[in-house]
Scaffold this active site. Structure first.
Site, short mmCIF file in Angstrom:
data_model
loop_
_atom_site.label_atom_id
_atom_site.label_comp_id
_atom_site.label_asym_id
_atom_site.label_seq_id
_atom_site.Cartn_x
_atom_site.Cartn_y
_atom_site.Cartn_z
N LEU A 130 0.82 -1.21 0.00
CA LEU A 130 0.00 0.00 0.00
C LEU A 130 0.85 1.26 0.00
CD1 LEU A 130 -2.99 -1.07 2.29
CD2 LEU A 130 -2.65 -1.43 -0.16
N ASN A 163 8.14 -9.57 -9.94
CA ASN A 163 9.11 -10.38 -9.21
C ASN A 163 8.39 -11.21 -8.15
OD1 ASN A 163 11.47 -11.44 -8.27
ND2 ASN A 163 12.04 -9.67 -7.04
N ASP A 205 -0.41 -9.71 -4.36
CA ASP A 205 0.88 -9.03 -4.53
C ASP A 205 0.66 -7.71 -5.29
OD1 ASP A 205 3.52 -8.30 -4.41
OD2 ASP A 205 4.27 -9.87 -5.73
ZN LIG Z 1 7.79 -10.54 -2.88
#
Ligand SMILES: [Zn+2]
Length: 441
Positions: free
Chosen positions: A75, A290, A317
């Site tokens: 965030l 990633n 994510d």
């Molecule tokens: Zn990560």
């Protein structure tokens, strides 16, 4: 964010799906004073429907689900509020169907202290949207050496610890972290990446990276850490959780560890379940993440692992970046894509194509992640506080930059039309997202 919550909310003739109680049936729902008071066929009596206090929604053709829990969102507050902040991040979460969101600690400063944790909790509480659960750092400053004061962090409200963004590469530090976290019953969330094997990596190491001349991030860099950590989890008896599993090798290691009874859990992102490294062709920086997007064989293994429970949860994510970090050369671009508002339509597409059962997706978005962080899971139960999500599974959802709640727009799905729209979300007994009227119901 504070939307009006009627005293009496009635949804009629809706398909309610809550695998935690083996529910999949057409019924009525009555919410009074923020709690589910009636749930069942014909639960909305004539008297209730006609009540002056009632707001009645025709639920025919819609899905009613327990609200979602995200284990993994960035965030960006404090420090990078131009990408996202608590307010915009929680608004995006609400629009995506979430009642609970975990915030990763790789902010500036890093959340390795009681002060940062308390500030986050207080700010989110004031906003009155989805509940924010901070994740504290494993090591001070996420530098991989000295352990944080986990007792303090837990007391201030963290639900897990992680150095996400970085991997805890030292086996000795990881062992001590697991032992220490165990005394507070905190799960340790690992970003599994052997940095020595991924230096300068731009994308998944494979045929596509070779063709494009980009340095690759090999699967084995993930597998090595997951293998080592599951052994450490076994010998310490700690709760270990793998963030964003992306490789088929890691899936195999997790399956073995679970079969031996090791206390390990794992999450997968919507993008690793749906996209491959072929998307990177054309140097599309929106596809730089990633761990990287991998090959179809990995995607298939991840779907299978999610279906059979080897992977417990779906986590977004959600990693917002501004155009500054994305409208640049591929090698310079920051990794990550947004996900909070896109996860449901992305997954409903997999359900529609028969790749995953709806019940499994719902569990992986609600009950399973709630269990990882030991919170009371949203559930469609009489007597429970209303934490639910009303969805139109057939409505088109245009990924329109003007309509996204997130401050950032970094997704390869921008401008695309997906299928499935969240219509209404309740968190903590309050309506936190409401587009029912806007959609003509
Ligand atoms: Zn990560």
């Amino acid at each position: 964010m504070k939307a009006g919550t009627p005293e009496l909310l009635v949804i009629t003739g809706v398909r309610a799906v809550d695998p935690a109680r083996e529910l999949d049936a057409e019924l009525d729902l009555v919410v009074e004073g923020g709690a589910i008071v009636r749930l069942g066929p014909a639960a909305a009596t004539e008297e209730i429907r006609r009540s002056e206090r009632a707001r009645v929604i025709d639920g025919r053709g819609l899905l009613l689900l327990p609200a979602f829990v995200d284990l993994h969102a960035h965030l960006r507050e404090p420090g990078h509020e131009y990408k996202e902040d608590i307010r915009s991040g929680l608004a995006a979460a609400a629009a995506g169907g979430f009642a609970h969101v975990c915030a990763m600690p790789n902010t500036r400063p890093v959340n390795d202290s009681r002060a940062v944790t308390e500030a986050l909790v207080a700010k989110a509480h004031e906003l009155g949207g989805p509940v924010l659960h901070p994740i504290g750092a494993i090591t001070v400053g996420q530098r991989g050496a000295e352990l944080t004061e986990m007792a303090d962090l837990k007391d201030a409200g963290v639900v897990a610890v992680s150095d996400d963004g970085r991997c805890v590469t030292s086996s000795a530090v990881m062992r001590r972290a697991l032992e220490y976290a165990r005394t507070f019953d905190l799960p340790v969330i690992q970003h599994a990446e052997d940095h020595a094997l991924t230096e300068g990596a731009q994308m998944h190491e494979g045929a596509v990276s070779t063709r494009m001349g980009l340095r690759g991030w090999p699967r084995v860099a993930e597998d090595i850490i997951v293998a080592r950590d599951t052994l450490l989890a076994e010998c310490t008896g700690a709760r270990y959780h793998v963030a964003h599993v992306s490789s088929r090798g890691a899936v195999r290691i997790l399956r073995d560890a679970k079969a031996r009874g090791v206390a390990v859990t794992a999450e997968v992102t919507p993008h690793h379940l749906t996209l491959t490294d072929a998307m990177v062709v054309g140097y599309n920086t929106a596809c730089k993440v990633n761990p990287p997007l991998r090959e179809q064989g990995d995607v298939d293994a991840l779907r299978e692992a999610l279906a059979d429970g080897t992977i417990d949860a779906i986590a977004t994510d959600h990693a917002p970046h501004s155009t500054l970090e994305k409208d640049c050369e591929f090698a310079e671009a920051s990794p990550g894509m947004i996900g909070l508002e896109l996860v449901l339509p992305m997954l409903l597409d997999l359900v529609r194509r028969g790749a995953l059962p709806l019940a499994r997706v719902v569990t992986a978005l609600s009950t399973a992640p709630a269990k990882v962080i030991s919170i009371d899971a949203p559930s469609l139960h009489e007597g429970k506080r209303a934490e639910l999500c009303l969805v139109d599974p057939e409505a088109p959802f245009v990924v329109d930059p003007a309509r996204l709640r997130s401050k950032s727009r970094n997704t390869p799905l921008l401008g695309k039309t997906l299928t499935g729209r969240v219509q209404l979300v309740m968190a903590g007994g309050r309506i936190v997202f409401d587009e029912v009227k806007a959609n003509g119901r």
